[in-house]
Write a protein that holds these residues in place. Structure first.
Motif, PDB file in Angstrom:
ATOM      1  N   SER A  72     -26.068  10.841  45.705  1.00  0.00           N
ATOM      2  CA  SER A  72     -25.344  11.681  46.256  1.00  0.00           C
ATOM      3  C   SER A  72     -26.288  13.209  46.254  1.00  0.00           C
ATOM      4  N   SER A  73     -27.054  13.282  45.186  1.00  0.00           N
ATOM      5  CA  SER A  73     -27.933  14.561  45.180  1.00  0.00           C
ATOM      6  C   SER A  73     -29.092  14.323  46.298  1.00  0.00           C
ATOM      7  N   LEU A  74     -29.554  13.160  46.373  1.00  0.00           N
ATOM      8  CA  LEU A  74     -30.512  13.054  47.610  1.00  0.00           C
ATOM      9  C   LEU A  74     -29.746  13.210  48.852  1.00  0.00           C
ATOM     10  N   ARG A  75     -28.747  12.612  49.043  1.00  0.00           N
ATOM     11  CA  ARG A  75     -27.833  12.812  50.359  1.00  0.00           C
ATOM     12  C   ARG A  75     -27.756  14.275  50.436  1.00  0.00           C
ATOM     13  N   ARG A  76     -27.377  15.272  49.688  1.00  0.00           N
ATOM     14  CA  ARG A  76     -27.117  16.573  49.794  1.00  0.00           C
ATOM     15  C   ARG A  76     -28.317  17.053  50.463  1.00  0.00           C
ATOM     16  N   ASP A  77     -29.507  16.863  49.672  1.00  0.00           N
ATOM     17  CA  ASP A  77     -30.676  17.467  50.061  1.00  0.00           C
ATOM     18  C   ASP A  77     -31.111  17.333  51.376  1.00  0.00           C
ATOM     19  N   LEU A  78     -30.965  15.866  51.693  1.00  0.00           N
ATOM     20  CA  LEU A  78     -31.236  15.271  53.187  1.00  0.00           C
ATOM     21  C   LEU A  78     -30.424  16.119  54.240  1.00  0.00           C
ATOM     22  N   ARG A  79     -29.569  16.685  53.967  1.00  0.00           N
ATOM     23  CA  ARG A  79     -28.744  17.497  55.037  1.00  0.00           C
ATOM     24  C   ARG A  79     -28.917  18.857  54.821  1.00  0.00           C
ATOM     25  N   LYS A  80     -29.517  19.325  54.127  1.00  0.00           N
ATOM     26  CA  LYS A  80     -29.762  20.747  53.669  1.00  0.00           C
ATOM     27  C   LYS A  80     -30.989  21.331  54.951  1.00  0.00           C
ATOM     28  N   ALA A  81     -30.827  22.494  54.912  1.00  0.00           N
ATOM     29  CA  ALA A  81     -31.855  23.089  55.757  1.00  0.00           C
ATOM     30  C   ALA A  81     -33.100  23.318  55.384  1.00  0.00           C
ATOM     31  N   GLY A  82     -33.129  23.315  54.032  1.00  0.00           N
ATOM     32  CA  GLY A  82     -34.438  23.623  53.370  1.00  0.00           C
ATOM     33  C   GLY A  82     -35.594  22.304  53.592  1.00  0.00           C
ATOM     34  N   ARG A  83     -36.509  22.714  54.104  1.00  0.00           N
ATOM     35  CA  ARG A  83     -37.648  21.567  54.360  1.00  0.00           C
ATOM     36  C   ARG A  83     -38.038  20.879  53.098  1.00  0.00           C
ATOM     37  N   ASN A  84     -38.451  21.873  51.989  1.00  0.00           N
ATOM     38  CA  ASN A  84     -38.716  21.214  50.804  1.00  0.00           C
ATOM     39  C   ASN A  84     -37.745  20.024  50.046  1.00  0.00           C
ATOM     40  N   ASN A  85     -36.531  20.591  50.216  1.00  0.00           N
ATOM     41  CA  ASN A  85     -35.727  19.616  49.708  1.00  0.00           C
ATOM     42  C   ASN A  85     -35.572  18.297  50.436  1.00  0.00           C
ATOM     43  N   ARG A  88     -38.896  15.935  49.772  1.00  0.00           N
ATOM     44  CA  ARG A  88     -38.917  15.473  48.392  1.00  0.00           C
ATOM     45  C   ARG A  88     -38.037  14.341  48.403  1.00  0.00           C
ATOM     46  N   ALA A  89     -36.713  14.420  48.975  1.00  0.00           N
ATOM     47  CA  ALA A  89     -35.764  13.032  49.063  1.00  0.00           C
ATOM     48  C   ALA A  89     -36.257  12.132  49.924  1.00  0.00           C
ATOM     49  N   THR A  90     -36.887  12.601  51.137  1.00  0.00           N
ATOM     50  CA  THR A  90     -37.700  11.549  51.745  1.00  0.00           C
ATOM     51  C   THR A  90     -38.598  10.740  51.037  1.00  0.00           C
ATOM     52  N   HIS A  91     -39.725  11.469  50.444  1.00  0.00           N
ATOM     53  CA  HIS A  91     -40.507  10.709  49.647  1.00  0.00           C
ATOM     54  C   HIS A  91     -39.936   9.676  48.691  1.00  0.00           C
ATOM     55  N   ALA A 205     -27.460   2.961  48.426  1.00  0.00           N
ATOM     56  CA  ALA A 205     -26.137   2.997  48.989  1.00  0.00           C
ATOM     57  C   ALA A 205     -25.524   4.484  49.157  1.00  0.00           C
ATOM     58  N   SER A 206     -25.693   5.332  48.166  1.00  0.00           N
ATOM     59  CA  SER A 206     -25.156   6.543  48.554  1.00  0.00           C
ATOM     60  C   SER A 206     -26.079   7.645  49.208  1.00  0.00           C
ATOM     61  N   ALA A 207     -27.455   7.359  49.252  1.00  0.00           N
ATOM     62  CA  ALA A 207     -28.456   8.226  50.155  1.00  0.00           C
ATOM     63  C   ALA A 207     -28.906   7.803  51.485  1.00  0.00           C
ATOM     64  N   VAL A 208     -28.691   6.327  51.773  1.00  0.00           N
ATOM     65  CA  VAL A 208     -28.932   5.826  52.790  1.00  0.00           C
ATOM     66  C   VAL A 208     -27.811   5.346  53.571  1.00  0.00           C
ATOM     67  N   VAL A 209     -27.168   4.333  53.230  1.00  0.00           N
ATOM     68  CA  VAL A 209     -26.439   3.421  53.821  1.00  0.00           C
ATOM     69  C   VAL A 209     -24.950   4.153  54.122  1.00  0.00           C
ATOM     70  N   PHE A 210     -24.448   5.080  52.906  1.00  0.00           N
ATOM     71  CA  PHE A 210     -23.282   5.907  53.176  1.00  0.00           C
ATOM     72  C   PHE A 210     -23.463   7.030  54.165  1.00  0.00           C
ATOM     73  N   PRO A 211     -24.764   7.791  54.255  1.00  0.00           N
ATOM     74  CA  PRO A 211     -24.785   8.895  55.413  1.00  0.00           C
ATOM     75  C   PRO A 211     -24.993   8.037  56.748  1.00  0.00           C
TER      76      PRO A 211
END
Length: 277
Positions: A72-85, A88-91, A205-211
């Motif tokens: 859920s934290s990575l999912r939040r980072d993936l939708r934020k505007a900050g490129r660094n967040n 990191r989540a993508t890596h 499940a939470s950072a890929v399938v759900f979003p």
């Protein structure tokens, strides 16, 4: 022997109009791992934690195991505007999928798209029925590999845990021959802060399938926070990887089964939209 680790994202509660944080989909994901690969997968993931969290470099092993990078934290980072967040989540997710491929893991899952203001069938029915479907896919995989296995579900409460497996236990021991002959035991329960593979399932499940499910099947819910446009990039990057890791099989009627299944009562959109347009 194979082990199937199962975790969920979202919930089986009703989706109420105007409830921005209510989850519009329910995801249940199973990750199967050959038993010979579990230790190596676990150690590789523990090293991955250190790589992306330098503060863990010198902690005790018990603390390293209990520290969780939540999906859920990575999912939040993936939708934020900050490129660094987002970077990191993508890596992290790139490395996780590399580990799944390296250790011969396979995925099965079910996505249930909710209708707005329609009373839910209840957690007991939805969760237990979906667990049984995942168990059927796992049984087919075990039979094809001529091996046995067990399922480890992320623990919830006892009231919720018992119905999840009672039906499977009954079917295993019923008169006239039980189902799931390759399972050495009915599904058991583990906690993600002690079972490292469950942490990996949570990320997927939470950072890929759900979003992906939210943006693909629920983009019409403009008042809901979960179908975020930034999640289209998640589908583009990881949709093909999900499909490549599916376990699919042909049943006795010659029909394709297993892998991912999306139940979309709103517009009956097909499952392949999880992976490609």
């Amino acid at each position: 022997m194979h082990v199937c680790y199962v975790d969920e994202s979202g919930d089986a509660e009703s989706l109420l109009s105007g409830a921005s944080n209510s989850t519009p989909v329910f995801v249940l994901l199973g990750m199967t791992v050959p038993s010979s690969q579990i230790n190596a997968l676990t150690w590789d993931y523990l090293h991955l934690k250190k790589q992306f969290n330098p503060s863990l470099e010198k902690v005790q092993l018990s603390e390293l195991i209990q520290f969780e990078m939540k999906g859920s934290s990575l999912r939040r980072d993936l939708r934020k505007a900050g490129r660094n967040n987002r970077r990191r989540a993508t890596h992290i997710l790139d490395e996780v999928f590399s580990l799944l491929e390296k250790h011969n893991c396979q995925l099965v899952g079910k996505v249930i798209v909710k209708e707005v203001d329609v009373e839910s069938r209840g957690d007991k029915k939805i969760y237990s029925h979906t667990i049984a479907q995942l168990a059927e896919s796992f049984e087919a995989q075990l039979s094809a590999a001529n091996t046995n296995g067990m399922m480890v579900l992320d623990a919830r409460t006892k009231v919720k845990n018992t119905p999840s497996t009672l039906g499977i236990t009954t079917r295993r021991f019923r008169t006239g021959g039980g189902d799931y002959p390759s399972l050495v035991e009915s599904p058991v329960f583990g906690h993600s802060d002690t079972h490292v593979p469950l942490q990996i399932v949570d990320l997927v499940a939470s950072a890929v399938v759900f979003p992906i499910a939210c943006i693909e099947y629920c983009s019409h819910l403009h008042w809901n926070a979960h179908p975020n446009p930034n999640h289209r990039a998640v589908k583009e990057r990881y949709g093909p990887k999900l499909q490549a890791l599916e376990y699919r099989y042909i049943n006795g009627d010659g029909l394709k089964r297993g892998g991912f299944q999306v139940i979309d009562p709103i517009s009956s959109r097909p499952t392949h939209l999880m992976f490609r347009d």
